[in-house]
Motif scaffolding. Sequence first.
Motif, PDB file in Angstrom:
ATOM      1  N   HIS A   1     -15.156  36.314  -2.965  1.00 29.98           N
ATOM      2  CA  HIS A   1     -15.571  37.512  -3.696  1.00 29.98           C
ATOM      3  C   HIS A   1     -16.518  38.369  -2.859  1.00 29.98           C
ATOM      4  N   GLU A   2     -17.549  37.741  -2.265  1.00 30.12           N
ATOM      5  CA  GLU A   2     -18.594  38.521  -1.613  1.00 30.12           C
ATOM      6  C   GLU A   2     -19.244  37.683  -0.523  1.00 30.12           C
ATOM      7  N   MET A   3     -19.635  38.354   0.562  1.00 30.38           N
ATOM      8  CA  MET A   3     -20.326  37.695   1.665  1.00 30.38           C
ATOM      9  C   MET A   3     -21.607  38.463   1.967  1.00 30.38           C
ATOM     10  N   ARG A   4     -22.722  37.737   2.115  1.00 32.39           N
ATOM     11  CA  ARG A   4     -23.995  38.368   2.456  1.00 32.39           C
ATOM     12  C   ARG A   4     -24.617  37.661   3.653  1.00 32.39           C
ATOM     13  N   ASN A   5     -25.380  38.425   4.462  1.00 30.83           N
ATOM     14  CA  ASN A   5     -25.930  37.897   5.705  1.00 30.83           C
ATOM     15  C   ASN A   5     -27.449  37.957   5.782  1.00 30.83           C
ATOM     16  N   GLY A   6     -28.118  38.380   4.705  1.00 31.92           N
ATOM     17  CA  GLY A   6     -29.560  38.552   4.758  1.00 31.92           C
ATOM     18  C   GLY A   6     -30.329  37.268   4.544  1.00 31.92           C
ATOM     19  N   GLU A   7     -31.662  37.397   4.595  1.00 30.01           N
ATOM     20  CA  GLU A   7     -32.561  36.256   4.453  1.00 30.01           C
ATOM     21  C   GLU A   7     -32.421  35.584   3.090  1.00 30.01           C
ATOM     22  N   MET A   8     -32.302  36.373   2.028  1.00 29.33           N
ATOM     23  CA  MET A   8     -32.228  35.789   0.689  1.00 29.33           C
ATOM     24  C   MET A   8     -30.954  34.982   0.508  1.00 29.33           C
TER      25      MET A   8
ATOM     26  N   ASP B   1     -39.952  47.347   7.494  1.00 33.38           N
ATOM     27  CA  ASP B   1     -40.421  46.284   6.594  1.00 33.38           C
ATOM     28  C   ASP B   1     -39.494  45.075   6.548  1.00 33.38           C
ATOM     29  N   PHE B   2     -38.291  45.180   7.118  1.00 30.02           N
ATOM     30  CA  PHE B   2     -37.321  44.083   7.159  1.00 30.02           C
ATOM     31  C   PHE B   2     -37.045  43.510   5.773  1.00 30.02           C
ATOM     32  N   LEU B   3     -36.969  44.367   4.765  1.00 31.81           N
ATOM     33  CA  LEU B   3     -36.629  43.894   3.428  1.00 31.81           C
ATOM     34  C   LEU B   3     -35.157  43.512   3.356  1.00 31.81           C
ATOM     35  N   ASP B   4     -34.882  42.436   2.657  1.00 34.31           N
ATOM     36  CA  ASP B   4     -33.512  42.098   2.308  1.00 34.31           C
ATOM     37  C   ASP B   4     -32.972  43.194   1.394  1.00 34.31           C
ATOM     38  N   ILE B   5     -31.681  43.482   1.486  1.00 33.88           N
ATOM     39  CA  ILE B   5     -31.118  44.575   0.701  1.00 33.88           C
ATOM     40  C   ILE B   5     -31.285  44.345  -0.798  1.00 33.88           C
TER      41      ILE B   5
ATOM     42  N   SER C   1     -41.879  48.099  19.410  1.00 26.71           N
ATOM     43  CA  SER C   1     -41.024  47.047  18.851  1.00 26.71           C
ATOM     44  C   SER C   1     -41.616  46.515  17.553  1.00 26.71           C
ATOM     45  N   PHE C   2     -40.716  46.087  16.671  1.00 27.87           N
ATOM     46  CA  PHE C   2     -41.068  45.432  15.412  1.00 27.87           C
ATOM     47  C   PHE C   2     -40.320  44.107  15.373  1.00 27.87           C
ATOM     48  N   SER C   3     -40.948  43.089  14.862  1.00 27.98           N
ATOM     49  CA  SER C   3     -40.254  41.819  14.686  1.00 27.98           C
ATOM     50  C   SER C   3     -40.678  41.205  13.363  1.00 27.98           C
ATOM     51  N   TYR C   4     -39.776  40.424  12.809  1.00 31.82           N
ATOM     52  CA  TYR C   4     -40.023  39.791  11.510  1.00 31.82           C
ATOM     53  C   TYR C   4     -39.599  38.344  11.605  1.00 31.82           C
ATOM     54  N   THR C   5     -40.542  37.453  11.366  1.00 33.48           N
ATOM     55  CA  THR C   5     -40.236  36.039  11.310  1.00 33.48           C
ATOM     56  C   THR C   5     -40.028  35.671   9.852  1.00 33.48           C
ATOM     57  N   GLY C   6     -38.775  35.422   9.482  1.00 32.73           N
ATOM     58  CA  GLY C   6     -38.426  35.209   8.087  1.00 32.73           C
ATOM     59  C   GLY C   6     -38.669  33.785   7.638  1.00 32.73           C
ATOM     60  N   LEU C   7     -38.606  33.609   6.334  1.00 30.70           N
ATOM     61  CA  LEU C   7     -38.729  32.261   5.779  1.00 30.70           C
ATOM     62  C   LEU C   7     -37.536  31.399   6.154  1.00 30.70           C
ATOM     63  N   ASP C   8     -36.452  32.038   6.585  1.00 32.60           N
ATOM     64  CA  ASP C   8     -35.277  31.296   7.047  1.00 32.60           C
ATOM     65  C   ASP C   8     -35.382  30.928   8.531  1.00 32.60           C
ATOM     66  N   ARG C   9     -36.563  31.200   9.134  1.00 35.73           N
ATOM     67  CA  ARG C   9     -36.866  30.891  10.525  1.00 35.73           C
ATOM     68  C   ARG C   9     -36.060  31.717  11.521  1.00 35.73           C
ATOM     69  N   ILE C  10     -35.455  32.781  11.044  1.00 34.29           N
ATOM     70  CA  ILE C  10     -34.753  33.705  11.927  1.00 34.29           C
ATOM     71  C   ILE C  10     -35.695  34.855  12.262  1.00 34.29           C
TER      72      ILE C  10
ATOM     73  N   ARG D   1     -42.712  36.182   1.429  1.00 34.71           N
ATOM     74  CA  ARG D   1     -41.928  36.818   2.487  1.00 34.71           C
ATOM     75  C   ARG D   1     -42.446  36.338   3.833  1.00 34.71           C
ATOM     76  N   GLY D   2     -41.704  36.661   4.864  1.00 41.35           N
ATOM     77  CA  GLY D   2     -42.148  36.357   6.215  1.00 41.35           C
ATOM     78  C   GLY D   2     -43.191  37.351   6.700  1.00 41.35           C
ATOM     79  N   THR D   3     -43.357  37.428   8.007  1.00 40.08           N
ATOM     80  CA  THR D   3     -44.418  38.227   8.616  1.00 40.08           C
ATOM     81  C   THR D   3     -43.835  39.259   9.565  1.00 40.08           C
ATOM     82  N   VAL D   4     -44.328  40.504   9.449  1.00 37.11           N
ATOM     83  CA  VAL D   4     -43.916  41.591  10.327  1.00 37.11           C
ATOM     84  C   VAL D   4     -44.946  41.762  11.435  1.00 37.11           C
ATOM     85  N   HIS D   5     -44.474  41.921  12.656  1.00 37.99           N
ATOM     86  CA  HIS D   5     -45.338  42.166  13.816  1.00 37.99           C
ATOM     87  C   HIS D   5     -44.932  43.496  14.446  1.00 37.99           C
TER      88      HIS D   5
END
Length: 726
Positions: free
Chosen positions: A352-359, A153-157, A182-191, A168-172
């Motif tokens: 303090h904290e570093m995050r790498n997800g879509e959100m 589902d490529f959910l952000d943590i 294969s699964f792919s997710y085109t996120g709202l961040d265009r990644i 949310r973006g789209t899962v293929h």
Amino acid sequence: MAIAPSRQPDHPPEHEPEQIHAEADSSPRAHETLKHDDAFVVVDTHGDIGAFGNHGDGFFFNDTRYLSRLELLIARRPPLLLGSTLDRKDLQLCSDLTNTDVYSNGSLWLHKDVVHVFRTTYVRDASLRQRLVLTNHSNIDLYLPVSVFFDCDFLDIFEVRGMRREKRGTVHRAVDSSDSVSFSYTGLDRIVRKTSVHIDPEPQSLRETSAFFRLHIPAKQSRRIYVTALAEGDRLSPPCSYIKGLHDAYLRLRRSELQATSIEVSHPDLNHVLKRSMADLRLLITETADGPYPYAGTPWYSTTFGRDALITALQVLWLDPSIARGVLRRLARFQASEHDAAADAQPGKILHEMRNGEMAALREIPFGLYYGSVDSTPLFVVLAGAYVAATDDKDFLREIWPAILRALEWINGPGDPDGDGFVEYARETEDGLSNQGWKDSHDSIFNKDGSLAEGPLALVEVQGYVYEAKIVAARMASMLGDDVLSRRLKAEAVDLQRKFEEKFWSPDIGMYALALDGRKNRVDVRSSNAGHVLSSGIASSDRASRVIKQMLDATFFSGWGIRTIATTEARYNPMSYHNGSIWPHDNAMIGAGFARYGKSEQLESVFNGLLDAALNMSQARLPELFCGFRRRAGRAPILYPVACSPQAWASGSMPYLLGSLLGIEIDGASRTVTLNSPHLPERAGEITVRNMRAGEGAADFVLRRENGAVKIDITKCSGGAKVVLA
């Protein structure tokens, strides 16, 4: 004993399932976490992901869930769990399963307990690897329907944790070949994020979310199935075989163990807990571009945190100084260089904290690079001083000295906006953390009547960290030949100590207050924060003794450990996150303060409480926290339901307490290990230490009790190392 029928009915219960979901299981399944670098998996003890509504499971990479379901069915039914084991190195989960009774057209088609499934799981190089070994223990050949379901589902943590998003973006999904999906997710961040799933051997049929086998397993023989999920995978096949990947993982771990100091304790209980602690810490270490870095904890904090890593590195500095080096270099690289209110950042402040997800990329959360901790910056300087003292690594000191100077400038500048000498905080964004000390829940800083304290807030423990930071920075400045700065920092530390004693000591509660509020009034709450003050050395000897006495009375000490606040306080709740629970790292910081003021016998009570707590927990593992209920005979500690386990600074707590009891002080310049008035716990027995480094030297020695005194046998010294019993 169940025996298979002499022959199978002609029709098995299912040839090829149509998106079958496992039948409901009335009992919840336990879970384990496996990790390697930036990837980790939360998997249940069957080896499944997402079975029976366990929505927090998954295979995660860079704060995104790359696999949300991985489920095994045998003849349309979930197998039964015989047992599961996490190996002692935390590398592999081993699950033993068997089949249930299977009926077809009203007849018993397969007795239960005929097929044994040995299912093993590990994570390596951004991939989740599973091996299924299915063994037929009957005396006839079986044609066994086996299904593997998977999805992504490529959910952000943060979504997995419960945050809602409007869009949310789209899962293929696509079947790429006869053995790959294969699964792919085109996120709202265009990644575009990708997962590929590989099945070996080629299944009888493969669909977008399932693989189906009809395995021919002769009597007394076995068949194997391999499942690999690759995060960001465009590869047509896994990078290496299951066995080679696991072998490489063990080799890497072995190399890291050989570089560090090892401890062997003759008492098996303590030895078991210490081995688990170090295995958990190794699990959480991530190899970054800057060196080894302990991620804070799984599942929710498997990323770069400042405070957590700094404290963890301090805890195990005597065992592995390379961790401190990696932490310092990484945090120096990400030190704030400009003011950014949305990230609570000011020049010189430590992350303090570093995050790498879509959100985070979309700034739906402020934690992409977030600086909302008031203590990371002084702790950065404290760790730098401790590392340099132990290693005499002057070249590295010169490398990070500009970052240390910027941190000191923040302490005396933005960190103290009213110029009263105390470092304080107030968030600059409503999306940020309202409390920015280690107790960062919204209700953790409160007045005696229970009302929330109004800021800006100057926390008691932070002033201790600042005091120690200036003391060690003065020493480092002197090493680099800047005597003017050294003298200034020493004078500032003396002045801070005087002001601290005047403002923070509360006669009303007989200890240091939790904080000063925005009006510079004391927040007169009895808290474990006051215990942290002791490890810095800022407290007077008399007042330190009074704090220690209170920390061990029944209002604080539960029998398992020291609570975060006393039971007499208005917001005390033993089931709360920060207001009455027990945190192992909190106890370890306090315990180090006990030792600093010569109270090793009192420290042993804390040590024994946490040791007993660990022995009563799964895998002998201390979690992030547990509930603060009073210890009762015959009962285990009560767990906090969503505590991270393992958690880095919890893993470092028992080694840190042991080092404090032994009075270990390392001087890299003279290559000397000094044991100051060592106190050998009764429950330790004999302690063997190998490869303890002091600068360029290393030593092996054995500690034991003899006629009530601690004796030392030095078995090996190299590189000019010395071991001194003082």
